[in-house]
Design an enzyme around this catalytic site. Structure first.
Site, PDB file in Angstrom:
ATOM      1  N   SER A 215       3.128  79.255  31.077  1.00  0.00           N
ATOM      2  CA  SER A 215       2.057  80.243  31.014  1.00  0.00           C
ATOM      3  C   SER A 215       2.570  81.631  31.400  1.00  0.00           C
ATOM      4  O   SER A 215       3.509  82.143  30.790  1.00  0.00           O
ATOM      5  CB  SER A 215       0.892  79.775  31.882  1.00  0.00           C
ATOM      6  N   ASP A 343      -4.457  75.820  22.259  1.00  0.00           N
ATOM      7  CA  ASP A 343      -4.445  76.329  23.631  1.00  0.00           C
ATOM      8  C   ASP A 343      -5.598  77.320  23.826  1.00  0.00           C
ATOM      9  O   ASP A 343      -5.704  78.309  23.101  1.00  0.00           O
ATOM     10  CB  ASP A 343      -3.108  77.030  23.893  1.00  0.00           C
ATOM     11  N   HIS A 372      -4.097  73.791  27.406  1.00  0.00           N
ATOM     12  CA  HIS A 372      -3.237  74.657  28.209  1.00  0.00           C
ATOM     13  C   HIS A 372      -2.684  73.847  29.377  1.00  0.00           C
ATOM     14  O   HIS A 372      -3.443  73.363  30.230  1.00  0.00           O
ATOM     15  CB  HIS A 372      -4.023  75.865  28.731  1.00  0.00           C
TER      16      HIS A 372
END
Length: 419
Positions: A215, A343, A372
Protein backbone atom coordinates in the site's frame (compact mmCIF):
# COMPACT_ATOMS: atom_id res chain seq x y z
CA UNK A 1 -3.18 0.91 4.49
CA UNK A 2 -2.85 -0.98 7.75
CA UNK A 3 -5.20 -3.92 8.09
CA UNK A 4 -5.20 -3.81 11.87
CA UNK A 5 -6.32 -0.20 11.93
CA UNK A 6 -9.61 -0.66 10.11
CA UNK A 7 -12.10 0.76 12.58
CA UNK A 8 -14.27 -1.71 14.47
CA UNK A 9 -17.38 0.22 13.59
CA UNK A 10 -20.95 -0.88 13.99
CA UNK A 11 -21.30 -0.45 10.25
CA UNK A 12 -18.83 -3.30 9.67
CA UNK A 13 -20.60 -5.61 12.07
CA UNK A 14 -24.09 -4.73 10.90
CA UNK A 15 -23.38 -5.19 7.22
CA UNK A 16 -21.19 -8.28 7.53
CA UNK A 17 -22.60 -10.12 10.55
CA UNK A 18 -24.22 -13.01 8.62
CA UNK A 19 -20.94 -13.77 6.83
CA UNK A 20 -18.20 -13.05 9.31
CA UNK A 21 -19.46 -13.96 12.76
CA UNK A 22 -19.18 -17.76 12.35
CA UNK A 23 -15.46 -17.34 11.69
CA UNK A 24 -14.99 -15.18 14.77
CA UNK A 25 -14.71 -18.47 16.58
CA UNK A 26 -11.61 -19.36 14.60
CA UNK A 27 -8.69 -18.74 16.96
CA UNK A 28 -5.38 -17.66 15.40
CA UNK A 29 -2.77 -20.36 15.78
CA UNK A 30 0.82 -19.31 16.40
CA UNK A 31 3.19 -19.74 13.47
CA UNK A 32 6.76 -20.10 14.62
CA UNK A 33 9.91 -19.88 12.58
CA UNK A 34 11.00 -23.32 11.37
CA UNK A 35 14.34 -24.69 10.13
CA UNK A 36 15.74 -22.97 7.07
CA UNK A 37 14.50 -23.94 3.62
CA UNK A 38 16.78 -25.32 0.97
CA UNK A 39 17.49 -22.58 -1.60
CA UNK A 40 15.58 -22.96 -4.87
CA UNK A 41 17.69 -23.55 -7.97
CA UNK A 42 18.15 -20.73 -10.43
CA UNK A 43 15.79 -20.65 -13.42
CA UNK A 44 16.90 -20.48 -17.03
CA UNK A 45 15.39 -17.47 -18.80
CA UNK A 46 13.01 -18.44 -21.60
CA UNK A 47 10.17 -16.97 -23.59
CA UNK A 48 7.09 -17.22 -21.40
CA UNK A 49 3.55 -16.72 -22.58
CA UNK A 50 1.60 -19.49 -20.90
CA UNK A 51 0.26 -17.65 -17.86
CA UNK A 52 -3.33 -18.36 -16.88
CA UNK A 53 -5.95 -16.09 -18.49
CA UNK A 54 -7.34 -15.19 -15.05
CA UNK A 55 -4.17 -13.12 -14.54
CA UNK A 56 -2.93 -10.00 -16.27
CA UNK A 57 0.84 -10.25 -16.73
CA UNK A 58 2.79 -7.43 -18.39
CA UNK A 59 6.09 -5.64 -18.06
CA UNK A 60 9.38 -5.00 -19.76
CA UNK A 61 10.92 -7.75 -17.64
CA UNK A 62 8.24 -10.37 -18.38
CA UNK A 63 10.49 -12.60 -20.50
CA UNK A 64 13.21 -12.43 -17.89
CA UNK A 65 11.18 -12.77 -14.69
CA UNK A 66 8.06 -14.77 -15.61
CA UNK A 67 9.93 -18.10 -15.80
CA UNK A 68 11.08 -17.53 -12.22
CA UNK A 69 7.49 -17.70 -10.92
CA UNK A 70 6.09 -19.88 -13.69
CA UNK A 71 4.36 -22.38 -11.41
CA UNK A 72 2.35 -19.56 -9.82
CA UNK A 73 1.40 -17.92 -13.11
CA UNK A 74 0.20 -21.14 -14.73
CA UNK A 75 -2.51 -21.66 -12.13
CA UNK A 76 -5.93 -20.04 -12.16
CA UNK A 77 -6.42 -17.36 -9.55
CA UNK A 78 -9.26 -18.95 -7.58
CA UNK A 79 -10.56 -16.96 -4.62
CA UNK A 80 -11.77 -18.66 -1.48
CA UNK A 81 -15.57 -19.12 -1.56
CA UNK A 82 -17.61 -16.26 -0.06
CA UNK A 83 -14.73 -14.53 1.74
CA UNK A 84 -12.80 -13.84 -1.44
CA UNK A 85 -15.75 -13.10 -3.69
CA UNK A 86 -16.37 -9.44 -2.80
CA UNK A 87 -13.64 -6.81 -2.45
CA UNK A 88 -15.09 -5.34 0.74
CA UNK A 89 -15.79 -8.67 2.43
CA UNK A 90 -12.29 -9.83 1.47
CA UNK A 91 -10.54 -6.68 2.67
CA UNK A 92 -12.35 -6.63 6.01
CA UNK A 93 -12.16 -10.39 6.52
CA UNK A 94 -8.37 -10.37 6.01
CA UNK A 95 -8.06 -7.41 8.39
CA UNK A 96 -9.91 -9.04 11.27
CA UNK A 97 -9.70 -12.81 10.84
CA UNK A 98 -6.36 -13.60 9.24
CA UNK A 99 -4.17 -15.28 11.84
CA UNK A 100 -1.19 -13.36 13.20
CA UNK A 101 2.05 -15.37 13.39
CA UNK A 102 3.79 -15.39 16.75
CA UNK A 103 7.30 -13.99 16.38
CA UNK A 104 9.59 -12.47 18.99
CA UNK A 105 10.95 -9.16 17.74
CA UNK A 106 13.79 -6.99 19.01
CA UNK A 107 13.19 -3.25 18.57
CA UNK A 108 15.82 -0.74 17.56
CA UNK A 109 15.10 3.01 17.69
CA UNK A 110 16.85 4.98 14.99
CA UNK A 111 17.22 8.75 15.49
CA UNK A 112 17.15 10.55 12.14
CA UNK A 113 19.17 13.57 11.09
CA UNK A 114 16.25 15.94 11.78
CA UNK A 115 15.84 14.49 15.31
CA UNK A 116 12.88 12.33 14.28
CA UNK A 117 12.61 8.69 15.33
CA UNK A 118 11.72 5.52 13.43
CA UNK A 119 11.87 1.98 14.75
CA UNK A 120 13.28 -1.18 13.24
CA UNK A 121 11.93 -4.54 14.42
CA UNK A 122 14.32 -7.46 13.89
CA UNK A 123 13.68 -11.13 14.61
CA UNK A 124 15.06 -11.75 18.07
CA UNK A 125 18.30 -13.71 18.11
CA UNK A 126 19.07 -13.43 14.40
CA UNK A 127 21.90 -10.95 14.95
CA UNK A 128 24.00 -13.76 16.45
CA UNK A 129 22.37 -16.73 14.71
CA UNK A 130 22.73 -15.75 11.03
CA UNK A 131 25.94 -15.20 9.03
CA UNK A 132 26.78 -11.61 8.06
CA UNK A 133 26.25 -12.31 4.36
CA UNK A 134 22.65 -13.52 4.92
CA UNK A 135 20.32 -11.57 2.60
CA UNK A 136 18.31 -8.84 4.34
CA UNK A 137 14.62 -8.25 3.62
CA UNK A 138 13.28 -4.82 4.57
CA UNK A 139 9.48 -4.70 5.04
CA UNK A 140 7.50 -1.45 4.61
CA UNK A 141 3.93 -1.68 6.00
CA UNK A 142 1.00 0.41 4.77
CA UNK A 143 -0.32 3.73 6.05
CA UNK A 144 -0.39 3.72 9.88
CA UNK A 145 0.70 0.06 9.83
CA UNK A 146 3.61 -1.74 11.44
CA UNK A 147 5.17 -4.99 12.55
CA UNK A 148 1.99 -6.16 14.32
CA UNK A 149 -0.02 -6.40 11.09
CA UNK A 150 -0.86 -9.92 9.97
CA UNK A 151 0.27 -9.46 6.35
CA UNK A 152 3.65 -8.16 7.56
CA UNK A 153 4.08 -11.04 10.02
CA UNK A 154 3.26 -13.69 7.40
CA UNK A 155 5.88 -12.33 5.00
CA UNK A 156 8.37 -12.03 7.84
CA UNK A 157 7.92 -15.67 8.88
CA UNK A 158 8.13 -16.97 5.30
CA UNK A 159 11.36 -15.08 4.64
CA UNK A 160 12.86 -16.08 7.98
CA UNK A 161 12.02 -19.73 7.33
CA UNK A 162 13.93 -19.40 4.06
CA UNK A 163 17.03 -18.39 5.96
CA UNK A 164 16.76 -14.62 5.44
CA UNK A 165 17.35 -11.82 7.89
CA UNK A 166 14.18 -9.70 8.15
CA UNK A 167 13.59 -6.20 9.50
CA UNK A 168 10.35 -4.18 9.64
CA UNK A 169 10.58 -0.43 9.11
CA UNK A 170 7.98 1.26 11.33
CA UNK A 171 7.39 4.89 10.31
CA UNK A 172 7.23 7.74 12.83
CA UNK A 173 4.45 7.14 15.32
CA UNK A 174 3.47 3.78 13.83
CA UNK A 175 3.55 0.54 15.85
CA UNK A 176 4.13 2.64 18.98
CA UNK A 177 7.24 4.29 17.56
CA UNK A 178 8.10 7.43 19.52
CA UNK A 179 7.32 10.84 18.03
CA UNK A 180 9.97 13.50 18.62
CA UNK A 181 9.26 16.14 15.94
CA UNK A 182 6.14 17.63 14.29
CA UNK A 183 7.06 15.81 11.08
CA UNK A 184 5.03 12.62 11.08
CA UNK A 185 4.18 10.25 8.23
CA UNK A 186 4.41 11.58 4.66
CA UNK A 187 3.99 9.81 1.33
CA UNK A 188 6.46 12.24 -0.24
CA UNK A 189 9.28 12.13 2.30
CA UNK A 190 11.96 9.55 1.47
CA UNK A 191 14.57 10.74 3.96
CA UNK A 192 13.69 8.22 6.68
CA UNK A 193 13.86 5.29 4.28
CA UNK A 194 17.19 6.56 2.97
CA UNK A 195 18.62 6.65 6.47
CA UNK A 196 17.27 3.17 7.21
CA UNK A 197 18.87 1.81 4.03
CA UNK A 198 22.17 3.44 4.99
CA UNK A 199 21.94 2.09 8.54
CA UNK A 200 21.06 -1.48 7.54
CA UNK A 201 23.65 -1.49 4.77
CA UNK A 202 26.29 -0.27 7.19
CA UNK A 203 25.45 -2.99 9.67
CA UNK A 204 25.49 -5.78 7.06
CA UNK A 205 27.76 -4.61 4.24
CA UNK A 206 28.30 -8.15 2.93
CA UNK A 207 24.58 -8.87 2.54
CA UNK A 208 22.28 -8.17 -0.39
CA UNK A 209 19.31 -5.97 0.50
CA UNK A 210 15.73 -6.51 -0.74
CA UNK A 211 12.51 -4.66 -0.07
CA UNK A 212 8.80 -5.48 0.12
CA UNK A 213 6.20 -2.76 0.51
CA UNK A 214 2.44 -2.78 0.87
CA UNK A 215 0.00 0.00 0.00
CA UNK A 216 1.52 3.36 1.01
CA UNK A 217 4.71 1.55 1.99
CA UNK A 218 4.87 0.25 -1.60
CA UNK A 219 4.30 3.75 -2.93
CA UNK A 220 7.24 5.05 -0.90
CA UNK A 221 9.45 2.11 -1.87
CA UNK A 222 8.82 2.56 -5.61
CA UNK A 223 9.42 6.31 -5.36
CA UNK A 224 12.69 5.59 -3.64
CA UNK A 225 13.77 3.05 -6.25
CA UNK A 226 13.12 5.50 -9.08
CA UNK A 227 14.43 8.64 -7.43
CA UNK A 228 17.20 8.16 -4.86
CA UNK A 229 20.88 7.49 -5.48
CA UNK A 230 21.10 4.89 -2.72
CA UNK A 231 18.37 2.85 -4.45
CA UNK A 232 21.16 0.87 -6.10
CA UNK A 233 21.70 -0.71 -2.68
CA UNK A 234 18.55 -2.80 -3.31
CA UNK A 235 19.06 -6.05 -5.23
CA UNK A 236 15.32 -6.51 -5.79
CA UNK A 237 11.94 -5.34 -4.58
CA UNK A 238 8.23 -6.14 -4.51
CA UNK A 239 5.33 -3.66 -4.50
CA UNK A 240 1.83 -4.82 -3.47
CA UNK A 241 -1.49 -2.94 -3.44
CA UNK A 242 0.36 0.22 -4.45
CA UNK A 243 -1.99 3.19 -4.98
CA UNK A 244 0.58 4.56 -7.50
CA UNK A 245 -1.41 7.73 -8.30
CA UNK A 246 -2.50 9.33 -5.02
CA UNK A 247 -4.76 11.85 -6.75
CA UNK A 248 -6.81 9.06 -8.32
CA UNK A 249 -6.68 7.04 -5.12
CA UNK A 250 -7.92 9.99 -3.06
CA UNK A 251 -10.87 10.40 -5.40
CA UNK A 252 -11.57 6.66 -5.47
CA UNK A 253 -11.52 6.20 -1.69
CA UNK A 254 -14.03 9.04 -1.34
CA UNK A 255 -16.74 7.21 -3.29
CA UNK A 256 -19.49 4.84 -2.15
CA UNK A 257 -18.61 2.14 0.37
CA UNK A 258 -14.93 2.98 -0.08
CA UNK A 259 -15.55 5.93 2.24
CA UNK A 260 -15.43 3.49 5.16
CA UNK A 261 -11.71 2.93 4.52
CA UNK A 262 -11.13 6.66 4.21
CA UNK A 263 -12.72 7.24 7.61
CA UNK A 264 -10.92 4.29 9.18
CA UNK A 265 -7.51 5.45 8.03
CA UNK A 266 -8.25 9.07 8.93
CA UNK A 267 -9.12 7.98 12.47
CA UNK A 268 -6.07 5.74 12.69
CA UNK A 269 -3.80 8.67 11.78
CA UNK A 270 -5.56 11.03 14.17
CA UNK A 271 -5.28 8.38 16.89
CA UNK A 272 -1.48 8.38 16.50
CA UNK A 273 -1.45 12.18 16.66
CA UNK A 274 -3.59 12.29 19.82
CA UNK A 275 -0.98 10.23 21.68
CA UNK A 276 1.52 13.04 21.14
CA UNK A 277 -0.61 16.20 21.23
CA UNK A 278 1.68 17.98 23.71
CA UNK A 279 4.37 18.05 21.03
CA UNK A 280 2.05 19.94 18.69
CA UNK A 281 0.21 22.31 21.02
CA UNK A 282 2.38 25.39 20.38
CA UNK A 283 2.61 25.10 16.61
CA UNK A 284 1.46 28.20 14.76
CA UNK A 285 1.34 29.16 11.12
CA UNK A 286 -0.90 27.13 8.82
CA UNK A 287 -1.14 24.12 11.11
CA UNK A 288 -4.65 23.05 12.08
CA UNK A 289 -3.95 20.46 14.76
CA UNK A 290 -7.59 20.35 15.87
CA UNK A 291 -8.64 19.31 12.35
CA UNK A 292 -5.89 16.66 12.16
CA UNK A 293 -6.59 15.31 15.65
CA UNK A 294 -10.28 14.87 14.81
CA UNK A 295 -9.81 13.81 11.20
CA UNK A 296 -12.76 12.10 9.57
CA UNK A 297 -10.77 11.39 6.39
CA UNK A 298 -7.15 11.08 5.32
CA UNK A 299 -7.49 14.45 3.59
CA UNK A 300 -8.51 16.12 6.88
CA UNK A 301 -5.35 14.84 8.51
CA UNK A 302 -3.16 15.87 5.58
CA UNK A 303 -4.73 19.33 5.47
CA UNK A 304 -4.23 19.96 9.17
CA UNK A 305 -0.73 18.49 9.52
CA UNK A 306 1.05 16.65 6.69
CA UNK A 307 1.06 19.18 3.89
CA UNK A 308 2.10 21.98 6.30
CA UNK A 309 4.91 19.95 7.92
CA UNK A 310 6.43 19.15 4.54
CA UNK A 311 5.98 22.53 2.89
CA UNK A 312 3.12 21.99 0.46
CA UNK A 313 0.64 24.75 -0.38
CA UNK A 314 -2.29 22.34 -0.57
CA UNK A 315 -3.23 18.70 -0.11
CA UNK A 316 -3.63 18.39 -3.88
CA UNK A 317 -0.04 19.53 -4.43
CA UNK A 318 1.14 17.07 -1.79
CA UNK A 319 -0.72 14.20 -3.45
CA UNK A 320 0.47 15.09 -6.95
CA UNK A 321 4.10 15.12 -5.86
CA UNK A 322 3.84 11.88 -3.89
CA UNK A 323 2.85 9.52 -6.73
CA UNK A 324 5.16 6.58 -7.34
CA UNK A 325 3.66 6.36 -10.85
CA UNK A 326 5.86 9.35 -11.67
CA UNK A 327 9.03 7.41 -10.94
CA UNK A 328 8.52 3.81 -12.00
CA UNK A 329 9.98 4.52 -15.42
CA UNK A 330 13.31 5.26 -13.69
CA UNK A 331 13.48 2.06 -11.58
CA UNK A 332 16.70 0.14 -12.25
CA UNK A 333 16.16 -2.61 -9.67
CA UNK A 334 14.26 -5.83 -10.52
CA UNK A 335 10.73 -4.98 -9.37
CA UNK A 336 7.65 -7.18 -9.09
CA UNK A 337 4.35 -5.28 -8.76
CA UNK A 338 1.24 -7.20 -7.66
CA UNK A 339 -2.18 -5.56 -7.73
CA UNK A 340 -5.81 -6.67 -7.38
CA UNK A 341 -8.16 -5.41 -10.05
CA UNK A 342 -10.98 -4.92 -7.52
CA UNK A 343 -8.86 -3.13 -4.89
CA UNK A 344 -11.16 -0.59 -3.15
CA UNK A 345 -8.26 1.68 -2.15
CA UNK A 346 -5.66 1.36 -4.91
CA UNK A 347 -7.70 1.79 -8.14
CA UNK A 348 -6.89 -0.25 -11.22
CA UNK A 349 -6.83 2.83 -13.46
CA UNK A 350 -3.96 4.28 -11.39
CA UNK A 351 -1.54 1.52 -12.42
CA UNK A 352 1.08 3.00 -14.81
CA UNK A 353 0.87 0.10 -17.25
CA UNK A 354 2.66 1.76 -20.16
CA UNK A 355 5.65 2.77 -18.04
CA UNK A 356 5.83 -0.74 -16.58
CA UNK A 357 5.75 -2.21 -20.08
CA UNK A 358 8.56 0.10 -21.16
CA UNK A 359 10.81 -0.62 -18.17
CA UNK A 360 13.00 -3.73 -18.69
CA UNK A 361 13.27 -4.13 -14.91
CA UNK A 362 9.56 -4.27 -14.06
CA UNK A 363 6.91 -6.99 -14.02
CA UNK A 364 3.23 -6.43 -13.20
CA UNK A 365 0.74 -9.10 -12.14
CA UNK A 366 -2.91 -8.14 -11.67
CA UNK A 367 -5.30 -10.62 -10.07
CA UNK A 368 -9.04 -10.42 -10.83
CA UNK A 369 -9.88 -10.29 -7.13
CA UNK A 370 -8.01 -9.75 -3.89
CA UNK A 371 -9.38 -6.57 -2.36
CA UNK A 372 -6.86 -4.45 -0.47
CA UNK A 373 -4.24 -6.49 1.38
CA UNK A 374 -6.61 -9.43 1.08
CA UNK A 375 -5.84 -12.09 -1.54
CA UNK A 376 -7.84 -14.70 0.36
CA UNK A 377 -6.90 -17.49 -2.04
CA UNK A 378 -4.42 -20.32 -2.41
CA UNK A 379 -3.59 -23.31 -0.25
CA UNK A 380 -3.34 -21.24 2.94
CA UNK A 381 -6.78 -19.62 2.65
CA UNK A 382 -8.83 -18.43 4.36
CA UNK A 383 -6.95 -17.50 7.54
CA UNK A 384 -3.38 -18.24 6.47
CA UNK A 385 -0.96 -16.12 4.47
CA UNK A 386 -2.11 -14.13 1.41
CA UNK A 387 -2.00 -15.78 -2.03
CA UNK A 388 0.91 -13.52 -2.94
CA UNK A 389 3.45 -14.65 -0.35
CA UNK A 390 4.76 -17.92 -1.88
CA UNK A 391 5.26 -16.22 -5.25
CA UNK A 392 6.97 -13.20 -3.69
CA UNK A 393 9.42 -15.39 -1.81
CA UNK A 394 10.21 -17.50 -4.91
CA UNK A 395 10.89 -14.27 -6.81
CA UNK A 396 13.22 -12.91 -4.13
CA UNK A 397 15.06 -16.20 -3.66
CA UNK A 398 15.71 -16.36 -7.39
CA UNK A 399 17.25 -12.90 -7.38
CA UNK A 400 19.43 -13.83 -4.41
CA UNK A 401 20.53 -17.08 -6.04
CA UNK A 402 21.49 -15.16 -9.17
CA UNK A 403 23.44 -12.66 -7.07
CA UNK A 404 25.16 -15.45 -5.16
CA UNK A 405 26.10 -17.25 -8.37
CA UNK A 406 27.60 -14.07 -9.78
CA UNK A 407 29.54 -13.43 -6.57
CA UNK A 408 30.86 -16.99 -6.45
CA UNK A 409 31.90 -16.75 -10.08
CA UNK A 410 33.79 -13.54 -9.39
CA UNK A 411 35.52 -15.10 -6.39
CA UNK A 412 36.58 -18.10 -8.51
CA UNK A 413 38.08 -15.78 -11.11
CA UNK A 414 40.00 -13.91 -8.41
CA UNK A 415 41.33 -17.15 -6.98
CA UNK A 416 42.47 -18.24 -10.44
CA UNK A 417 44.26 -14.95 -10.95
CA UNK A 418 45.94 -15.26 -7.56
CA UNK A 419 47.17 -18.74 -8.39
Amino acid sequence: MSATHLTHSSLFLTNLRPTLLPLSRVKPRPIMATPLDTPTPTTTVQQFKDYHPSLEVIGGASDLLCPVIKKHLEREYSHYPVFGSNCHVETIFAAFFREIPDVKLKRECLRTKDDGTVTLDWVSGDAKRLPEETPVLLLLPGLSGGSDDSYVRHMLVRARNSGWRVVVFNSRGCADSPVTTPQMYSASFLGDLDEVVEHVGGRYPKANLYGVGWSMGANILVQYLGKEARASRFSGAVSMCNPFDLVKSDDFISQGFNKIYNRSLGKALSGILKKHLLLFEDLGGDYNIELAANAQTIRDYDEGLTRVSFGFKSVDEYLQKSCSANYIKHVRTPLLCIQAKNDPIAPDNAIPREDIKANPNCLLIVTPKGGHLGWVAGENAPVGCPWTDPMVMDFLKHLENEKSSTRQGSNSELQSLEV
